[in-house]
Design an enzyme around this catalytic site. Structure first.
Site, short mmCIF file in Angstrom:
data_model
loop_
_atom_site.label_atom_id
_atom_site.label_comp_id
_atom_site.label_asym_id
_atom_site.label_seq_id
_atom_site.Cartn_x
_atom_site.Cartn_y
_atom_site.Cartn_z
N GLU A 1 0.83 -1.21 0.00
CA GLU A 1 0.00 0.00 0.00
C GLU A 1 0.87 1.26 0.00
O GLU A 1 0.49 2.28 -0.55
CB GLU A 1 -0.94 0.00 1.21
CG GLU A 1 -2.03 1.05 1.11
CD GLU A 1 -3.09 0.93 2.19
OE1 GLU A 1 -4.07 1.68 2.13
OE2 GLU A 1 -2.94 0.09 3.10
N HIS B 1 8.15 -27.16 1.65
CA HIS B 1 7.40 -28.26 1.03
C HIS B 1 6.31 -27.71 0.12
O HIS B 1 5.44 -28.45 -0.32
CB HIS B 1 6.79 -29.15 2.11
CG HIS B 1 7.81 -29.72 3.04
ND1 HIS B 1 8.55 -30.85 2.74
CD2 HIS B 1 8.25 -29.29 4.25
CE1 HIS B 1 9.38 -31.11 3.74
NE2 HIS B 1 9.22 -30.18 4.66
N LYS C 1 -12.51 2.42 -3.22
CA LYS C 1 -13.63 2.78 -2.34
C LYS C 1 -14.71 3.54 -3.11
O LYS C 1 -15.91 3.32 -2.92
CB LYS C 1 -13.12 3.64 -1.18
CG LYS C 1 -12.31 2.89 -0.14
CD LYS C 1 -11.85 3.83 0.95
CE LYS C 1 -11.03 3.11 2.00
NZ LYS C 1 -10.55 4.03 3.06
#
Length: 527
Positions: free
Chosen positions: A323, A352, A454
Site C-alpha cells: 500500500e 514443502h 472505495k
C-alpha cells in the site's frame, strides 16, 4: 568487494547487529557491490533530510493534506508541538491503566461480571496490526481471548458470534475506524450490535471505539455512552497504526508490556537516524530492496519467518509495503508503476510448497528469512531431536540452496520474540519503507488506488439500491432494461448485482439461462 553470494568477507562486512535489542541483519546475499552501496550515498543525503522533515511535522500526505506522525508515537519528545506530545503520553497512560483495570476485574460489565473476551472489528491495518500482536505475543491462558472481524463475510460474522455465544455478555466489542465512515467496520458493527441487543445484552456496557476525535464513530460512541473511546489521531495512517491505540490496546488486554513494545520501536527509530548507510539497518534493508529490484520493483518479496508466532507478519508486511510503495506516479507526476509485491507464509512449511519454484523457476523474487534463536522453557521431551536445531538447519539449507542458484535473500535474526524485539522489527520495516520511497521518489503515505477502489465500490452500492427499488415495482426486467434505467451504469456490474441478489432466492422469479446473461428476465415474486 564482489557480488559473490557465498563470500565470507562480504557477509562480515555487511552484517549489522545491535546489542540493545539483539537483532542481526544480513544483506550479503543480495546482488550488489561495495561501489554500488557507495553510489547511493548522495541519494541517502536526500533520504535522511526528507525523513527529518517528516518527523518535524511536514505535510507528507499531500493528497489528504496531513502530517505523518507514527514515529512520534514511540518518542513523544520529537512531536512538533506540546499538544501532540501531551496527547500521546496521555493516550499511552490511559490504555495501560484501562487494560490493567480490566484484567484485575476493576472494570466490569453492567452485571458486575469480569470481561473474558474481545471481538475486534477492524479492516486493513486496523485488523492486521492487532492480529499480529496477539498471534505473536499472547501467552496461553493469559489476558482476554481475542476474535477478529476483519471482513464482512456473513459466514465469518455468524461463525464468530456462534463461537462467543454464552460469552457475549463478557465480551468487549472494539470498533476501529478513524473516520467512522468506512463501510466494512460500520456494517459489521451494526450487525453485531443488533445481535447483541437481541440477546438482551447492554451494548454500551461492552463497546469500545478507537477513532478520531469528532468522527462519526466518536459522536455515536459519545451519544450512546460507550464504555470507552480511545484516540486515533488524524496523523496516523492505518498501515502504520500499530504503535497507536490500535496496537497498544491489544497489548494491554493480553497483559503484555506496552512500554517495552514502544521502547523497541523507539530504539530502532533512533538506530535508523544514523546517517552512515552501513550503520543504519533501514538504510541497508531499503538498499537491498533497491538493488534486488533494480530500483523499479522487478522482484517480489517472499517473507519466510521460521516461527509460527510470526506467520501473520507476512500478511502485515503485505499491506505495509504494497500500500505504501505501489504507486503509479512519482512525485514529479511521471508514470513509474513502482511497487514491491509481498507474499509468504512460514518456514519450514514453505520448503514443502513453493520453494521448489524459488530455487528452480523464474528468478523474480528475493527472500526475507526471519530466524529466532530462543527455545521454549519446557523442552524436556525434545531429547536429541531438538526442533529448534532442525528448524535452523532447514532455514540455512534453504538459504544455501537458493544462493547456490544465485537467488537473492536477506536474513533477519532475533534472539527472542517479545514486546521489545517485535516493536523493533516492525519499526525496521516501517523505516525501510519510508527510505525506499524516498530513494525512488514516490509518496509512501497516500493511497490513491485504495481511494479509487472505495469510490468504485460506493457506486456499485448505489446501483444495488436502485436495482432493488426497480424490482420492488413488480415489473419484469432484463439486464439491458435495468442498465438503461440507472444512469451511468453498464450491463456487467448490473448482472453481478442481479446474480448476487436473485440466484437461489425465492423472492425473485427468474427466466432465461444464467450462462447467457442477455436472456435473463427478473421479476419480484408477489407471493
Amino acid at each position: 568487494m564482489n557480488n559473490d553470494f557465498n563470500s565470507w568477507d562480504k557477509y562480515c562486512d555487511y552484517l549489522w547487529y545491535d546489542q540493545k535489542i539483539n537483532i542481526w541483519l544480513d544483506i550479503s546475499k543480495i546482488n550488489f557491490s561495495y561501489d554500488q552501496i557507495s553510489s547511493l550515498e548522495n541519494k541517502f543525503i536526500g533520504v535522511f533530510s526528507s525523513i527529518k522533515e517528516l518527523e518535524a511535522g511536514a505535510i507528507s500526505n499531500i493528497d489528504e493534506k496531513r502530517q505523518v506522525g507514527h514515529y512520534w508515537l514511540r518518542n513523544p519528545s520529537i512531536a512538533p508541538n506540546t499538544f501532540i506530545k501531551d496527547e500521546i503520553i496521555k493516550d499511552i497512560r490511559d490504555i495501560s491503566e484501562f487494560g490493567d483495570k480490566v484484567l484485575k476485574g476493576i472494570i466490569k460489565n453492567n452485571k458486575n461480571q469480569t470481561y473474558t473476551d474481545v471481538l475486534w472489528i477492524g479492516i486493513g491495518g486496523s485488523g492486521l496490526g492487532p492480529l499480529l500482536i496477539t498471534e505473536a505475543l499472547q501467552e496461553n491462558s493469559v489476558g482476554l481471548n481475542f476474535s477478529y472481524i476483519d471482513n464482512i463475510d456473513p459466514f465469518l460474522i455468524s461463525e464468530k458470534l456462534d463461537e462467543l455465544s454464552d460469552k457475549l455478555p463478557t465480551t468487549l466489542f472494539v470498533v476501529v475506524s478513524k473516520s467512522g465512515g468506512t463501510p466494512e467496520p460500520k456494517i459489521a458493527m451494526n450487525i453485531i450490535k443488533r445481535h447483541v441487543e437481541d440477546k438482551n445484552i447492554l451494548w454500551n456496557s461492552n463497546a469500545i471505539a478507537i477513532t478520531m476525535k469528532n468522527s462519526q464513530l466518536y459522536k455515536k460512541a459519545k451519544l450512546e455512552n460507550w464504555l470507552k473511546i480511545f484516540n486515533l489521531p488524524d496523523w496516523v495512517g492505518g498501515r502504520t497504526s500499530i504503535t497507536s491505540s490500535v496496537g497498544l490496546l491489544p497489548l494491554a488486554l493480553i497483559n503484555q508490556d506496552v512500554s517495552e513494545f514502544i521502547r523497541g520501536a523507539s530504539i530502532m527509530d533512533e538506530l535508523t537516524r544514523i546517517t552512515n548507510i552501513k550503520d543504519n539497518p533501514a538504510a541497508l534493508l531499503s538498499s537491498a530492496w533497491f538493488f534486488s529490484g533494480n530500483g523499479i520493483g522487478k522482484r517480489d518479496m517472499v517473507v519466510l519467518p521460521y516461527r509460527d508466532r510470526l506467520q501473520v507478519f507476512s500478511k502485515y508486511l503485505q499491506q505495509l509495503v504494497m500500500e505504501s510503495l505501489g504507486k503509479k506516479f512519482n512525485r514529479k507526476g511521471k508514470i513509474v508503476h513502482q511497487g514491491i509485491s509481498v507474499f509468504g507464509n512460514k518456514g519450514s512449511t514453505d520448503q514443502h510448497a513453493y520453494v521448489q519454484q524459488l530455487r528452480d523457476g523464474i528468478d523474480n523474487f528475493f527472500c526475507v528469512f526471519i530466524e529466532l534463536l530462543d527455545i521454549p522453557d519446557d523442552n524436556k521431551y525434545f531429547g536429541s531431536e531438538n526442533p529448534k536445531e532442525f528448524l535452523s538447519g532447514f532455514l540455512q539449507g534453504t538459504r544455501s540452496a537458493l544462493s547456490n542458484e544465485n537467488r537473492q535473500s536477506i536474513t533477519i535474526t532475533l534472539d527472542k520474540l517479545n514486546c521489545l524485539t517485535l516493536g523493533a522489527l516492525i519499526a525496521l520495516f516501517e523505516r525501510a519503507v519510508s527510505f525506499y520511497a524516498e530513494l525512488v521518489d514516490i509518496n509512501a503515505y497516500d493511497q490513491p488506488g485504495v481511494e479509487a477502489g472505495k469510490k468504485a465500490a460506493a457506486e456499485i452500492l448505489e446501483y444495488q439500491k436502485k436495482v432493488t427499488e426497480l424490482l420492488n415495482n413488480g415489473e419484469e426486467f432484463s439486464i439491458k432494461k435495468i442498465t438503461s434505467l440507472i444512469e451511468n451504469s453498464t450491463s456487467e456490474p448490473i448482472f453481478f448485482i442481479i446474480r448476487q441478489m436473485c440466484f437461489g432466492n425465492d423472492d425473485y422469479l427468474i427466466k432465461g439461462d444464467w450462462s447467457n446473461p442477455i436472456s435473463i428476465i427478473i421479476k419480484k415474486n408477489s407471493k
